[in-house]
Motif scaffolding. Structure first.
Motif, PDB file in Angstrom:
ATOM      1  N   THR A  27     -34.498 -88.808  36.397  1.00 15.34           N
ATOM      2  CA  THR A  27     -34.536 -88.979  34.787  1.00 15.34           C
ATOM      3  C   THR A  27     -35.912 -89.654  34.677  1.00 15.34           C
ATOM      4  OG1 THR A  27     -32.141 -89.624  34.994  1.00 15.34           O
ATOM      5  CG2 THR A  27     -33.571 -90.357  33.082  1.00 15.34           C
ATOM      6  N   ILE A  30     -38.257 -85.948  35.093  1.00 16.35           N
ATOM      7  CA  ILE A  30     -37.816 -84.685  34.699  1.00 16.35           C
ATOM      8  C   ILE A  30     -38.083 -84.715  33.058  1.00 16.35           C
ATOM      9  CG2 ILE A  30     -36.078 -82.846  34.163  1.00 16.35           C
ATOM     10  CD1 ILE A  30     -35.081 -83.424  37.103  1.00 16.35           C
ATOM     11  N   MET A  31     -37.552 -85.777  32.626  1.00 13.77           N
ATOM     12  CA  MET A  31     -37.425 -85.884  30.974  1.00 13.77           C
ATOM     13  C   MET A  31     -38.760 -86.012  30.134  1.00 13.77           C
ATOM     14  SD  MET A  31     -34.363 -85.520  30.586  1.00 13.77           S
ATOM     15  CE  MET A  31     -33.135 -85.981  31.753  1.00 13.77           C
ATOM     16  N   VAL A  34     -40.542 -82.617  30.590  1.00 15.39           N
ATOM     17  CA  VAL A  34     -40.269 -81.796  29.294  1.00 15.39           C
ATOM     18  C   VAL A  34     -41.005 -81.942  28.106  1.00 15.39           C
ATOM     19  CG1 VAL A  34     -38.270 -80.596  28.490  1.00 15.39           C
ATOM     20  CG2 VAL A  34     -38.034 -81.196  30.675  1.00 15.39           C
ATOM     21  N   GLN A  35     -40.814 -83.490  27.823  1.00 11.18           N
ATOM     22  CA  GLN A  35     -41.481 -83.943  26.407  1.00 11.18           C
ATOM     23  C   GLN A  35     -42.933 -83.713  26.700  1.00 11.18           C
ATOM     24  OE1 GLN A  35     -39.666 -84.920  24.146  1.00 11.18           O
ATOM     25  NE2 GLN A  35     -37.910 -86.211  24.968  1.00 11.18           N
ATOM     26  N   MET A  62     -43.578 -92.380  26.703  1.00 10.79           N
ATOM     27  CA  MET A  62     -42.497 -92.329  26.088  1.00 10.79           C
ATOM     28  C   MET A  62     -41.497 -92.528  27.299  1.00 10.79           C
ATOM     29  SD  MET A  62     -43.233 -88.902  23.630  1.00 10.79           S
ATOM     30  CE  MET A  62     -41.490 -88.419  23.595  1.00 10.79           C
ATOM     31  N   TYR A 174     -35.783 -93.085  20.194  1.00  5.43           N
ATOM     32  CA  TYR A 174     -36.826 -92.272  19.246  1.00  5.43           C
ATOM     33  C   TYR A 174     -37.443 -93.309  18.349  1.00  5.43           C
ATOM     34  CZ  TYR A 174     -35.830 -87.656  20.721  1.00  5.43           C
ATOM     35  OH  TYR A 174     -35.812 -86.432  21.674  1.00  5.43           O
ATOM     36  N   PRO A 175     -36.938 -94.177  17.666  1.00  2.25           N
ATOM     37  CA  PRO A 175     -37.812 -95.189  16.797  1.00  2.25           C
ATOM     38  C   PRO A 175     -38.557 -95.801  17.451  1.00  2.25           C
ATOM     39  CG  PRO A 175     -35.031 -95.606  16.555  1.00  2.25           C
ATOM     40  CD  PRO A 175     -35.206 -94.621  17.638  1.00  2.25           C
ATOM     41  N   TRP A 177     -40.326 -94.607  20.118  1.00  2.00           N
ATOM     42  CA  TRP A 177     -41.408 -93.825  20.377  1.00  2.00           C
ATOM     43  C   TRP A 177     -42.182 -93.459  19.055  1.00  2.00           C
ATOM     44  CZ3 TRP A 177     -37.976 -89.444  23.119  1.00  2.00           C
ATOM     45  CH2 TRP A 177     -37.951 -89.883  24.206  1.00  2.00           C
ATOM     46  N   LEU A 178     -41.712 -93.542  17.903  1.00  5.11           N
ATOM     47  CA  LEU A 178     -42.091 -93.280  16.530  1.00  5.11           C
ATOM     48  C   LEU A 178     -42.767 -94.459  16.393  1.00  5.11           C
ATOM     49  CD1 LEU A 178     -42.159 -90.897  14.332  1.00  5.11           C
ATOM     50  CD2 LEU A 178     -40.063 -92.094  13.603  1.00  5.11           C
ATOM     51  N   LEU A 183     -46.667 -91.013  20.637  1.00 10.19           N
ATOM     52  CA  LEU A 183     -47.102 -89.470  20.792  1.00 10.19           C
ATOM     53  C   LEU A 183     -47.580 -89.069  19.280  1.00 10.19           C
ATOM     54  CD1 LEU A 183     -47.300 -87.090  22.638  1.00 10.19           C
ATOM     55  CD2 LEU A 183     -45.129 -86.473  21.742  1.00 10.19           C
ATOM     56  N   VAL A 184     -46.633 -89.823  18.456  1.00 14.08           N
ATOM     57  CA  VAL A 184     -47.309 -89.527  16.887  1.00 14.08           C
ATOM     58  C   VAL A 184     -48.042 -90.801  16.335  1.00 14.08           C
ATOM     59  CG1 VAL A 184     -46.139 -89.146  14.465  1.00 14.08           C
ATOM     60  CG2 VAL A 184     -44.905 -88.404  16.575  1.00 14.08           C
TER      61      VAL A 184
ATOM     62  N   PHE B  34     -32.977 -89.884  13.962  1.00 14.92           N
ATOM     63  CA  PHE B  34     -34.450 -90.467  14.405  1.00 14.92           C
ATOM     64  C   PHE B  34     -35.075 -89.362  15.071  1.00 14.92           C
ATOM     65  CE2 PHE B  34     -32.880 -95.024  13.754  1.00 14.92           C
ATOM     66  CZ  PHE B  34     -33.995 -95.293  13.055  1.00 14.92           C
ATOM     67  N   GLN B  35     -34.444 -88.665  15.898  1.00 14.37           N
ATOM     68  CA  GLN B  35     -34.995 -87.452  16.346  1.00 14.37           C
ATOM     69  C   GLN B  35     -35.641 -86.547  15.483  1.00 14.37           C
ATOM     70  OE1 GLN B  35     -32.543 -85.419  19.550  1.00 14.37           O
ATOM     71  NE2 GLN B  35     -33.855 -83.591  19.502  1.00 14.37           N
ATOM     72  N   PHE B  38     -38.863 -88.201  14.233  1.00 16.07           N
ATOM     73  CA  PHE B  38     -39.988 -88.060  15.202  1.00 16.07           C
ATOM     74  C   PHE B  38     -40.536 -86.679  15.323  1.00 16.07           C
ATOM     75  CE2 PHE B  38     -41.408 -87.142  19.560  1.00 16.07           C
ATOM     76  CZ  PHE B  38     -42.357 -88.291  19.903  1.00 16.07           C
ATOM     77  N   LEU B  42     -44.412 -85.709  13.673  1.00 17.91           N
ATOM     78  CA  LEU B  42     -45.355 -84.958  14.804  1.00 17.91           C
ATOM     79  C   LEU B  42     -45.632 -83.707  14.112  1.00 17.91           C
ATOM     80  CD1 LEU B  42     -46.639 -85.162  17.663  1.00 17.91           C
ATOM     81  CD2 LEU B  42     -44.435 -84.013  18.541  1.00 17.91           C
ATOM     82  N   GLN B  45     -48.300 -84.323  11.272  1.00 18.85           N
ATOM     83  CA  GLN B  45     -49.336 -84.635  12.006  1.00 18.85           C
ATOM     84  C   GLN B  45     -50.411 -83.374  12.566  1.00 18.85           C
ATOM     85  OE1 GLN B  45     -50.119 -85.815  15.582  1.00 18.85           O
ATOM     86  NE2 GLN B  45     -52.332 -86.368  15.301  1.00 18.85           N
ATOM     87  N   LEU B 166     -27.243 -86.063  35.345  1.00 18.81           N
ATOM     88  CA  LEU B 166     -28.629 -85.654  35.454  1.00 18.81           C
ATOM     89  C   LEU B 166     -28.695 -84.114  34.836  1.00 18.81           C
ATOM     90  CD1 LEU B 166     -31.584 -85.890  36.490  1.00 18.81           C
ATOM     91  CD2 LEU B 166     -30.680 -85.264  38.666  1.00 18.81           C
ATOM     92  N   THR B 173     -32.301 -81.959  27.128  1.00 17.17           N
ATOM     93  CA  THR B 173     -33.952 -82.002  27.117  1.00 17.17           C
ATOM     94  C   THR B 173     -34.534 -80.562  27.052  1.00 17.17           C
ATOM     95  OG1 THR B 173     -33.737 -84.196  28.247  1.00 17.17           O
ATOM     96  CG2 THR B 173     -35.764 -83.330  27.708  1.00 17.17           C
ATOM     97  N   LEU B 177     -36.996 -77.404  24.088  1.00 20.32           N
ATOM     98  CA  LEU B 177     -38.107 -76.739  24.365  1.00 20.32           C
ATOM     99  C   LEU B 177     -37.766 -75.421  24.210  1.00 20.32           C
ATOM    100  CD1 LEU B 177     -41.017 -76.511  25.533  1.00 20.32           C
ATOM    101  CD2 LEU B 177     -39.885 -76.444  27.850  1.00 20.32           C
TER     102      LEU B 177
END
Lengths: 256, 258
Positions: A27, A30-31, A34-35, A62, A174-175, A177-178, A183-184, B34-35, B38, B42, B45, B166, B173, B177
């Protein structure tokens, strides 16, 4: 000295435990990969290839936050589940001191995410890990992890009072992260979010790491991150002591 | 019909971990908003796409996490609660039993997707033509159905593999993408675009974006059809996998092994 020894041994033990869990490791790796990939393709689409390293670092941050959030948020519940919470609370030490190694360990495990995104970026997309201040980067990441670990203690002590801590964990990913500008950039957010971002150690930790990556004043951000983290630790310790007393009085320590 | 509907609803109430108000609101309603924010910020920006791209994309995507995790829970939690053996001993049609379980998640996914779309519209000010709403409802419903079928496939894997969470986390995720909900598909490599054609959400997101930009329902109907076709294919795959993994679990005596 005895307290430092306890923190050191406790942290090492917790890191070893979480390093054996395939779920946690996968976890954590991998996540964020991908991000990072999403960020790379967005930056390519925006024709901003010079910012690729920021994407890799941002995605890593993140990942660190996700690991701390879910690891620390569920720390008490996990100890309950394993039947070790009573032993931790019976130890003749401050309860915050016995839980802090767990939350710091989640931050350390989270650095897998940073390593993974930087490695992935380099191997797959040719993003060379070139930092404006490489040595300061090596200082900023541990400071960020320590800060997040102390913030994690505050989360752990708060979440223990809630039956649905998982819901809050899912909501907070997410909040933060934001708001923290992982990232932003914070500058694109509405102005009213500024004060909220300023009181989060994650904001200053992320800023320190980003400044070390792209150039800027790293030490002030590290100082702010650690300062706010100490405040989080103090609040978390008070909260943890209160919760422990309450749980003992009500005989609910082992009850979920 | 009773097995399909009432059985599905009962299993939803019994097995869906996120049905409590706190989990439902926090994870299924607030989380996707929120996602959306975000990725919208992004996108602002970076200047890659406008807000509408992210609002619609994330609204469609919102159904996926619920349906994927829900489908997995519909199978995995039976084993966790020790009731999987009872379900598999039932003399009723296995296909109806499992399809019935996916339907409540599809309905729930539609609700969450609609909520996310409305919140995105209100918070970021996306103009949506009044005539587009029926088409959007059909598009979101097709995405929710396809995702629910895909969730059952993941649920089948939960019969075979221990780390089902998992698999779920990784799949959700990866969908961010591959589906082109947050990254314009034309900027993805060819193999990712090709893979995206075979997963839920991709065609529905494309159709929903066209509807918001004023396209007629008739012009997006083929894409909605593709989304439903993908859902049907995953439903068949789920049926096959559930049968195969059930047989293997019986052979290995690992049906209730956690």
């Amino acid at each position: 000295m005895r307290t430092l020894r306890m923190l050191w041994i406790g942290t090492i033990m917790q890191v070893k435990m979480s390093s054996r869990g395939t779920f946690e490791i996968a976890t954590a790796m991998i996540m964020p990969i991908v991000q990072a990939t999403v960020a790379v393709y967005l930056l390519r689409a925006a024709d901003s290839p010079h910012r690729m390293i920021e994407a890799a670092v941002g995605a890593g941050l993140m990942g660190v936050w996700s690991t701390v959030l879910f690891g620390s948020g569920g720390a008490i519940q996990r100890q309950r589940f394993m039947g070790t919470l009573e032993m931790l609370m019976l130890a003749p030490r401050n309860p915050a001191g016995t839980i802090l190694p767990i939350t710091i360990a989640t931050g350390l495990t989270g650095t897998y995410a940073m390593i993974a995104t930087l490695g992935w970026g380099w191997l797959v997309y040719g993003i060379r890990p070139e930092f404006a201040h490489p040595w300061l980067f090596l200082a900023a990441v541990p400071a960020c992890v320590l800060g997040l670990g102390m913030f994690g203690l505050l989360l752990a002590s708060t979440f223990v009072l809630m039956r649905n801590a998982n819901a809050l964990c899912n909501t907070l990913e997410y909040p933060i992260w934001l708001l923290s500008g992982m990232l932003v950039p914070i500058t694109v957010l509405p102005a009213w979010t500024g004060p909220l971002a300023d009181i989060l150690p994650t904001t200053w930790g992320a800023r320190a790491v980003h400044e070390a990556t792209s150039g800027g004043a790293v030490w002030p951000a590290i100082a702010w991150c650690l300062g706010i983290s100490v405040a989080c630790f103090a609040l978390g310790a008070l909260s943890m002591t209160y919760v422990e007393r309450r749980a003992r009085t009500a005989a609910t320590l082992a009850l979920a | 019909m009773r097995l399909l509907t009432i059985g599905g609803v009962i299993s939803y109430r019994a097995l869906f971990n996120w049905a409590t108000p706190a989990m439902f609101i926090g994870t299924l309603l607030v989380g996707p908003v929120f996602q959306l924010l975000f990725f919208a910020y992004l996108g602002r920006q970076l200047g890659v796409a406008d807000d509408g791209f992210y609002i619609v994309g994330n609204a469609v995507l919102a159904a996926s996490a619920l349906c994927l995790f829900g489908g997995s829970m519909a199978v995995l939690n039976e084993r966790r609660f020790g009731t999987l053996g009872h379900v598999l001993l039932s003399p009723r049609s296995r296909t109806l039993t499992w399809i019935g379980r996916a339907l409540p998640y599809a309905g729930n996914g539609l609700l969450v997707a609609a909520f996310t779309l409305v919140m995105g519209k209100l918070l970021l000010g996306l103009p949506i033509p009044a005539g587009a709403w029926p088409g959007l409802a059909a598009t979101l419903a097709s995405a929710a159905l396809a995702c629910a079928a895909f969730g059952l496939v993941l649920g089948a894997f939960a019969l075979r593999f221990r780390d089902a969470w998992l698999i779920n986390n990784t799949t959700v995720t990866l969908m961010v993408l591959f589906s082109g909900t947050n990254v314009p598909r034309e900027s993805l490599p060819g193999w990712m675009q090709a893979a995206g054609n075979f997963i839920p959400v991709t065609h529905a997101a494309s159709a929903a974006r066209s509807l918001v930009h004023g396209a007629s329902f008739g012009s997006v109907a083929p894409r909605i059809g593709q989304e439903l076709l993908i859902g049907a294919a995953y439903a068949v795959l789920a049926g096959v996998l559930l049968k195969v993994f059930e047989a293997e679990s019986r052979r290995r005596a690992s049906l209730d092994t956690l």
